[in-house]
Enzyme design. Structure first.
Site, PDB file in Angstrom:
ATOM      1  N   ASN A 104      60.046  37.061  56.615  1.00 36.56           N
ATOM      2  CA  ASN A 104      60.582  36.226  57.707  1.00 36.56           C
ATOM      3  C   ASN A 104      61.705  35.310  57.240  1.00 36.56           C
ATOM      4  O   ASN A 104      61.670  34.101  57.437  1.00 36.56           O
ATOM      5  CB  ASN A 104      59.462  35.426  58.382  1.00 36.56           C
ATOM      6  CG  ASN A 104      58.744  34.485  57.437  1.00 36.56           C
ATOM      7  OD1 ASN A 104      58.755  34.681  56.222  1.00 36.56           O
ATOM      8  ND2 ASN A 104      58.106  33.459  57.974  1.00 36.56           N
ATOM      9  N   HIS A 123      45.561  35.161  55.359  1.00 36.79           N
ATOM     10  CA  HIS A 123      45.082  33.811  55.670  1.00 36.79           C
ATOM     11  C   HIS A 123      43.972  33.761  56.740  1.00 36.79           C
ATOM     12  O   HIS A 123      44.130  33.137  57.783  1.00 36.79           O
ATOM     13  CB  HIS A 123      46.219  32.869  56.043  1.00 36.79           C
ATOM     14  CG  HIS A 123      47.298  33.401  56.951  1.00 36.79           C
ATOM     15  ND1 HIS A 123      47.040  34.113  58.093  1.00 36.79           N
ATOM     16  CD2 HIS A 123      48.639  33.298  56.885  1.00 36.79           C
ATOM     17  CE1 HIS A 123      48.185  34.415  58.688  1.00 36.79           C
ATOM     18  NE2 HIS A 123      49.175  33.942  57.970  1.00 36.79           N
ATOM     19  N   HIS A 132      56.616  32.483  50.746  1.00 43.65           N
ATOM     20  CA  HIS A 132      57.865  32.461  51.512  1.00 43.65           C
ATOM     21  C   HIS A 132      58.875  31.675  50.684  1.00 43.65           C
ATOM     22  O   HIS A 132      58.865  30.446  50.708  1.00 43.65           O
ATOM     23  CB  HIS A 132      57.658  31.766  52.860  1.00 43.65           C
ATOM     24  CG  HIS A 132      56.605  32.388  53.731  1.00 43.65           C
ATOM     25  ND1 HIS A 132      56.898  33.334  54.683  1.00 43.65           N
ATOM     26  CD2 HIS A 132      55.258  32.202  53.797  1.00 43.65           C
ATOM     27  CE1 HIS A 132      55.783  33.699  55.306  1.00 43.65           C
ATOM     28  NE2 HIS A 132      54.768  33.034  54.780  1.00 43.65           N
ATOM     29  N   HIS A 178      49.527  39.080  59.949  1.00 46.31           N
ATOM     30  CA  HIS A 178      49.301  37.720  60.471  1.00 46.31           C
ATOM     31  C   HIS A 178      48.527  37.912  61.762  1.00 46.31           C
ATOM     32  O   HIS A 178      49.090  38.274  62.798  1.00 46.31           O
ATOM     33  CB  HIS A 178      50.624  36.989  60.717  1.00 46.31           C
ATOM     34  CG  HIS A 178      50.424  35.599  61.248  1.00 46.31           C
ATOM     35  ND1 HIS A 178      50.789  34.467  60.553  1.00 46.31           N
ATOM     36  CD2 HIS A 178      49.853  35.153  62.393  1.00 46.31           C
ATOM     37  CE1 HIS A 178      50.466  33.387  61.256  1.00 46.31           C
ATOM     38  NE2 HIS A 178      49.897  33.784  62.388  1.00 46.31           N
ATOM     39  N   ASP A 197      50.085  31.452  50.691  1.00 48.51           N
ATOM     40  CA  ASP A 197      50.949  31.341  51.877  1.00 48.51           C
ATOM     41  C   ASP A 197      51.925  30.178  51.691  1.00 48.51           C
ATOM     42  O   ASP A 197      52.118  29.366  52.603  1.00 48.51           O
ATOM     43  CB  ASP A 197      50.123  31.190  53.164  1.00 48.51           C
ATOM     44  CG  ASP A 197      50.977  31.287  54.424  1.00 48.51           C
ATOM     45  OD1 ASP A 197      52.145  31.725  54.336  1.00 48.51           O
ATOM     46  OD2 ASP A 197      50.483  30.913  55.500  1.00 48.51           O
TER      47      ASP A 197
HETATM   48  C1  NCD Z   1      54.792  30.528  57.598  1.00 50.47           C
HETATM   49  C2  NCD Z   1      56.251  30.164  57.359  1.00 50.47           C
HETATM   50  O1  NCD Z   1      56.625  28.986  57.509  1.00 50.47           O
HETATM   51  O2  NCD Z   1      57.021  31.054  56.991  1.00 50.47           O
HETATM   52  N1  NCD Z   1      54.161  29.437  58.285  1.00 50.47           N
HETATM   53  C3  NCD Z   1      52.842  29.173  58.333  1.00 50.47           C
HETATM   54  O3  NCD Z   1      52.468  28.244  59.064  1.00 50.47           O
HETATM   55  N2  NCD Z   1      51.973  29.837  57.632  1.00 50.47           N
HETATM   56  C4  NCD Z   1      54.691  31.804  58.355  1.00 50.47           C
HETATM   57  C5  NCD Z   1      53.305  32.408  58.370  1.00 50.47           C
HETATM   58  O4  NCD Z   1      52.785  32.812  57.327  1.00 50.47           O
HETATM   59  O5  NCD Z   1      52.709  32.520  59.435  1.00 50.47           O
HETATM   60 ZN    ZN Z   2      52.907  33.286  55.463  1.00 51.17          ZN
HETATM   61 ZN    ZN Z   3      51.205  34.118  58.620  1.00 52.12          ZN
END
Ligand code: NCD
Ligand code: ZN
Ligand code: ZN
Ligand code: ZN
Length: 424
Positions: free
Chosen positions: A92, A223, A60, A176, A290
């Site tokens: 996202n 994950h 991300h 997810h 992630d």
């Molecule tokens: C991720 C994010 O902050 O974009 N957060 C997380 O806890 N993994 C979103 C996600 O991968 O679920």
């Molecule tokens: Zn993620």
């Molecule tokens: Zn996720």
């Protein structure tokens, strides 16, 4: 003998073992591998080890819309530092990647700033033009529970048509997998509370549901975090599975507070150990970070309000290389999960030292280990949950034959490109 544009020499990881070899590179691709090769230019790494760079298929980078946390410049520099030459970025962001114009905007930001190659995910939501987006994305992402962002699809019946289109497109559906209907929303003030809100049944139920509703798709379960999910997600037809460094290395008993708050949650020691063992046995297809950076100020909020997610693109491969060095994991298992399998699953010609593959390489000195320190890291967020863990950072990183990082500093003005469209 034909002269290559560039020849890189060292102890190369080829077909599962190290051998003294020359790698010939033309136009950014590996064009020859031999004991001796002629090159217009040549770099000799001596006794150092040359491995494929990693593909992190779950990051991300927060651009556009949340660039106070990270952007393609800082995120990709962090990736390079961690030996990652290609990232797949999640949808996202703000705006979310669900339209052609949002995809254009993100592609432009990435192409102008990224120091590594990249691919982009689009999100599945009711009404999204899957067929239109498909040729331009690395895959589609489905959020079955609330997490960072606004892309929750609580009921799979609402995206029946979209899932059928994903199946037709042949693209991967990354999931997810947490079941929103089983998620508890009790006030949480620590990692055990957070785990109670998102129990093992929550993940298992989501995997079962998407296995049914997405039966025709190439499913990729992101994950995987619970021991109860292993029998559901590993070794299934039409399904691949990803594990993260944090779920095999950390659990809810670590005194991390909000810095350990992540979705799905850090679970019990028994879960962590079962995941580590499954990873060690090569049962997971991929490991991805992630990488989900949030600022220290955001993480300083009360536990219940603090955002979920932790950074990881920069530390994943170095920590896994240390585990290989210490023989806790086979190097072959690490390379397969971080380099080879992501390339195979997402159709990217990287992750192997072999003819025809991109010359994305890292140079490693296994004797040169160092502990992870937040101060040494390039991610904009400025913290890590892996502080103090021993790691082997690459001494040099090449992307498509360009030396882009040397001695942990950026080298040159390289720009990454979209691996799906090749910048077209
Ligand atoms: C991720 C994010 O902050 O974009 N957060 C997380 O806890 N993994 C979103 C996600 O991968 O679920
Ligand atoms: Zn993620
Ligand atoms: Zn996720
Ligand atoms: Zn460093």
């Amino acid at each position: 003998m034909r002269s290559m544009e560039l020849v890189v020499e060292g102890e190369c990881y080829i077909s599962g073992r190290f051998e003294r070899a020359c790698i010939g590179i033309d136009g950014g691709r590996i064009s020859a591998i031999a004991r001796n090769l002629e090159g217009d230019r040549r770099i000799d790494f001596g006794s150092r080890k040359i491995l494929p760079a990693a593909i992190d298929s779950h990051v991300h980078f927060r651009e556009p819309g949340m660039t106070h946390k990270e952007d393609f410049g800082t995120g990709s520099l962090a990736a390079l530092h961690g030996g990652v030459s290609c990232v797949l970025d999640m949808p996202n962001t703000v705006p979310p990647t669900t339209t052609m114009s949002a995809l254009d905007e993100k592609t432009e930001a990435a192409a102008s700033k990224s120091l590594v190659d990249f691919g982009l995910f689009a999100a599945v939501r009711p009404g999204v033009d899957i067929a239109g987006l498909a040729p331009r994305v690395a895959g589609f992402k489905l959020y079955m529970a609330g997490t960072t962002g606004d892309l929750l699809v609580p009921s799979l019946s609402s995206v029946e048509r979209e899932l059928a289109e994903v199946a037709r497109s042949g693209k991967v559906l990354a999931v997810h997998a947490e079941d929103e209907s089983l998620r508890r929303k009790d006030l949480a003030s620590n990692l055990s509370d957070h785990l109670r809100n998102r129990g093992n049944d929550c993940e298992a139920s989501a995997i079962r549901k998407v296995a049914r509703a997405g039966e025709a798709c190439r499913l990729h379960i992101c994950h995987v975090s619970s021991k109860d999910s292993l029998s559901l997600a590993l070794g299934q037809p039409n399904m691949t599975a990803e594990v993260t460094p944090h779920h095999i290395l950390l659990d809810r008993d670590r005194p991390l507070g909000t810095y350990g708050k992540v979705n799905p949650p850090l679970r019990t020691r028994a879960d962590r150990q079962a995941l580590f063992l499954a990873f060690k046995q090569g049962r997971f297809d991929t490991m991805a970070s992630d990488h989900a950076p949030h600022t220290v100020d955001e993480k300083k909020e009360d536990f219940d309000f603090a955002p979920s997610g932790m950074p990881g693109v920069e530390t994943m491969f170095p920590i896994m290389l240390q585990h290989a060095r210490d023989r806790h994991l086979a190097l072959a298992t690490v390379v397969r999960a971080l380099c080879e399998r992501p390339g195979e699953i997402f159709g990217i010609k990287k992750g192997r030292i072999d003819i025809g593959y991109d010359a994305d390489l890292i140079v490693v000195d296994f004797m040169d280990g160092r502990d992870v320190r937040a101060d040494d890291l390039y991610s904009k967020c400025g913290w890590t949950a892996f502080e103090g863990m021993p790691a082997v950072f690459p001494r040099a990183v090449m992307v498509r034959g360009e030396l882009v990082m040397k001695d942990e500093e950026q080298a040159g003005e390289f720009r990454g490109r979209d691996v799906v469209t090749n910048g077209r």
